[in-house]
Design a protein around this motif. Structure first.
Motif, PDB file in Angstrom:
ATOM      1  N   ALA A  45       0.832  -1.202   0.000  1.00 52.73           N
ATOM      2  CA  ALA A  45       0.000   0.000   0.000  1.00 52.73           C
ATOM      3  C   ALA A  45       0.870   1.257   0.000  1.00 52.73           C
ATOM      4  O   ALA A  45       0.545   2.256  -0.650  1.00 52.73           O
ATOM      5  N   GLY A  46       1.981   1.207   0.746  1.00 52.09           N
ATOM      6  CA  GLY A  46       2.900   2.341   0.773  1.00 52.09           C
ATOM      7  C   GLY A  46       3.531   2.591  -0.580  1.00 52.09           C
ATOM      8  O   GLY A  46       3.693   3.745  -1.006  1.00 52.09           O
ATOM      9  N   GLU A  47       3.894   1.514  -1.276  1.00 54.41           N
ATOM     10  CA  GLU A  47       4.481   1.654  -2.611  1.00 54.41           C
ATOM     11  C   GLU A  47       3.466   2.238  -3.589  1.00 54.41           C
ATOM     12  O   GLU A  47       3.804   3.073  -4.435  1.00 54.41           O
ATOM     13  N   GLU A  48       2.203   1.803  -3.474  1.00 55.88           N
ATOM     14  CA  GLU A  48       1.162   2.342  -4.341  1.00 55.88           C
ATOM     15  C   GLU A  48       0.930   3.823  -4.070  1.00 55.88           C
ATOM     16  O   GLU A  48       0.672   4.603  -4.982  1.00 55.88           O
ATOM     17  N   ALA A  49       1.007   4.197  -2.778  1.00 53.38           N
ATOM     18  CA  ALA A  49       0.829   5.604  -2.410  1.00 53.38           C
ATOM     19  C   ALA A  49       1.943   6.455  -3.012  1.00 53.38           C
ATOM     20  O   ALA A  49       1.702   7.563  -3.507  1.00 53.38           O
ATOM     21  N   ARG A  50       3.177   5.947  -2.965  1.00 54.42           N
ATOM     22  CA  ARG A  50       4.302   6.674  -3.548  1.00 54.42           C
ATOM     23  C   ARG A  50       4.108   6.840  -5.058  1.00 54.42           C
ATOM     24  O   ARG A  50       4.380   7.895  -5.634  1.00 54.42           O
ATOM     25  N   LYS A  51       3.628   5.786  -5.715  1.00 54.33           N
ATOM     26  CA  LYS A  51       3.404   5.869  -7.156  1.00 54.33           C
ATOM     27  C   LYS A  51       2.321   6.887  -7.478  1.00 54.33           C
ATOM     28  O   LYS A  51       2.399   7.623  -8.458  1.00 54.33           O
ATOM     29  N   GLU A  52       1.284   6.920  -6.624  1.00 57.38           N
ATOM     30  CA  GLU A  52       0.184   7.859  -6.844  1.00 57.38           C
ATOM     31  C   GLU A  52       0.658   9.301  -6.679  1.00 57.38           C
ATOM     32  O   GLU A  52       0.259  10.197  -7.430  1.00 57.38           O
ATOM     33  N   PRO A 266       9.955   5.101  -7.228  1.00 57.97           N
ATOM     34  CA  PRO A 266       9.574   5.748  -5.967  1.00 57.97           C
ATOM     35  C   PRO A 266      10.324   5.210  -4.749  1.00 57.97           C
ATOM     36  O   PRO A 266      10.527   5.923  -3.774  1.00 57.97           O
ATOM     37  N   SER A 267      10.745   3.954  -4.823  1.00 62.77           N
ATOM     38  CA  SER A 267      11.438   3.352  -3.681  1.00 62.77           C
ATOM     39  C   SER A 267      12.849   3.917  -3.491  1.00 62.77           C
ATOM     40  O   SER A 267      13.486   3.669  -2.461  1.00 62.77           O
ATOM     41  N   GLU A 268      13.338   4.682  -4.488  1.00 62.83           N
ATOM     42  CA  GLU A 268      14.702   5.208  -4.421  1.00 62.83           C
ATOM     43  C   GLU A 268      14.773   6.606  -3.806  1.00 62.83           C
ATOM     44  O   GLU A 268      15.844   7.213  -3.783  1.00 62.83           O
ATOM     45  N   ILE A 269      13.650   7.118  -3.317  1.00 64.74           N
ATOM     46  CA  ILE A 269      13.604   8.501  -2.832  1.00 64.74           C
ATOM     47  C   ILE A 269      14.589   8.729  -1.695  1.00 64.74           C
ATOM     48  O   ILE A 269      15.366   9.693  -1.710  1.00 64.74           O
ATOM     49  N   ASN A 270      14.577   7.877  -0.690  1.00 63.91           N
ATOM     50  CA  ASN A 270      15.470   8.072   0.457  1.00 63.91           C
ATOM     51  C   ASN A 270      16.938   7.954   0.056  1.00 63.91           C
ATOM     52  O   ASN A 270      17.785   8.730   0.529  1.00 63.91           O
TER      53      ASN A 270
END
Length: 470
Positions: A45-52, A266-270
């Protein structure tokens, strides 16, 4: 008798203890399985939120920190604008995580060739024709310096559209501009026409060519309450940063107000944030990398709380369940002390006695696992719904309390956050990864629960075991 047969007969003969152990292992398995399923669902759900929200990070001045420092020193008013020197951020653009970059700048201008759109709010005072401090020119238009219009959030989400001509991109000709279709209609302009702009800061002029007409859905909602006419979306223009700098800055050099980095994932933001701060000489006490974290936290706040709680449940159940199971096996081993002592006296190996106990427990655990697997989906979804509903309710109460006192970040920032929906539903799935995690935890619990109690007894010789009365 073969120790495998003894294990089978022992399970059947001790029906009561077998049932108790089966229930304990089923409860442990169900809770652990639900915990892992909830954590995996929260991650998805967190990954989907980042994509959104988009894999974008904005480099800009830390306004909140500026305001806090000014308030602490007793200063009032708007903080001084701090421009970003593009040479200080060139290294960030070269990072592997970056897919595209959009440099953004802003200034104001007047024009002797065209007239701006005047709304009712503008005419009511403070806009065009309003009083300005001595020595300052009343702006007619806002100029938005961009690298590529197509990378703007308003463009990608459909708020801003090109209705004629083309968007301003890196391939556009020098001195190109995109203006609002309403402004074009009011001034009888079309794609290909030219007009003159004069900077309100340097008073230098430049002639620009219209390459596109835009339409913004913000025009109907924002124009009615913006007192400054040049801030009206219909009076905003898009122009290349190089062109903007050539007539609006004394040196003609490009300095931008913010930089938007679009990332590959999106997972690469940090990871990107850490690397960007390491390679750039910018003063990170003044600037910040904003990945729309406030919006992200609002969306995923409840599910992160649920995931954190489920993680605690996994640890607690594993430890408590293991201790209970170890105690039950210890009592069972003590009751079977005479059996163990006789078998050892007859020459049975300690390893086989240990193996018998492990096989008995693992056989019961296998049945418990099948029951857990059959009911796991329903159990984990029920737990998820109950926990998530509680967290969403608490989050709503917290927001209501903050809003009642004005909330942090000001009215405008709060309105933006209020428009972002929270994630109120989460679907759990029992996949092979989750099952393997449960098997690993369950096997460890069973192994330690059998090993520790049985070692205490089997380390003694047969005579000591048979003569021992406790």
């Amino acid at each position: 008798m073969n120790f495998l047969k003894r294990a089978g007969k022992s399970i059947v003969a001790r029906k009561g203890k077998t049932m108790i152990m089966l229930i304990i292992l089923t409860v442990i398995g169900s809770l652990v399985l639900s915990g892992f399923a909830i954590q995996n669902a929260a991650k998805s759900a967190g990954e989907e939120a980042r994509k959104e929200l988009g894999a974008t990070v904005t480099l800009q001045v830390d306004r909140q920190k500026q305001m806090q420092e000014r308030q602490a020193s007793g200063e009032r008013g708007r903080p001084e604008e701090v421009a970003i020197d593009t040479t200080d951020v060139e290294a960030i653009e070269q990072l592997d995580e970056v897919k595209s970059v959009n440099y953004l700048a802003q200034t104001t201008a007047t024009s002797s060739d065209i007239t701006p759109i005047e709304s009712e709010s503008t005419n009511s005072g403070g806009g065009r024709g309003g009083e300005m401090p001595e020595g300052m020119t009343v702006p007619d238009f806002s100029l938005n310096g961009v690298t590529n219009m197509e990378l703007l959030d308003t463009y990608t989400n459909g708020t801003l559209k090109i209705v004629d001509g083309e968007a301003l991109t890196t391939n556009a000709k020098e001195k190109s501009v995109v203006i609002d279709e309403n402004l074009a209609t009011e001034n009888d302009l079309k794609v290909g026409d030219t007009f003159k702009l004069t900077s309100t800061t340097t008073e230098d002029s430049i002639t620009v060519t219209i390459i596109g007409l835009s339409a913004s859905t913000e025009a109907t909602s924002d124009a009615n309450f913006r007192a400054a006419g040049f801030m009206d979306p219909m009076n905003q223009m898009y122009i290349a940063n190089d062109t903007l700098a050539s007539f609006s800055t004394e040196e003609g050099t490009v300095s931008v107000s913010s930089v938007v980095y679009a990332l590959e994932d999106p997972s690469e933001i940090n990871t990107f944030k850490k690397e960007a701060m390491a390679v750039s000489p910018l003063d990170w006490d003044t600037f910040t990398l904003d990945a729309n974290d406030a919006a992200y936290q609002k969306m995923v706040g409840p599910i992160e709380q649920v995931a954190s709680f489920s993680k605690s449940v996994v640890y607690l159940v594993s430890i408590a369940g293991g201790l209970i199971l170890a105690l039950l096996i210890l009592l069972s081993v003590r009751e079977r002390r005479k059996e163990m002592g006789i078998l050892l006296a007859m020459g049975e190996k300690r390893s086989k006695l240990m193996g018998q106990l492990l096989i008995e427990t693992f056989a019961i655990a296998a049945i418990a696992f099948l029951v857990t697997y059959a009911t796991g989906g329903m159990t984990s979804q029920f737990m998820t719904d109950q926990l998530l509903n509680r967290e969403v309710t608490e989050a709503a109460s917290s927001v209501a309390t903050q809003t009642g006192f004005g909330g942090p970040g000001g009215r405008g920032g709060q309105q933006v956050l209020d428009s972002i929906p929270q994630i109120t539903e989460m679907t759990t799935k029992i996949d092979w990864t989750t099952l393997l995690q449960v098997i690993e935890i369950g096997s460890l619990i069973v192994f330690l629960s059998v090993l520790l109690p049985s070692l205490a007894l089997l380390r003694m010789n047969p005579k000591e075991i048979l003569l021992r009365e406790d």
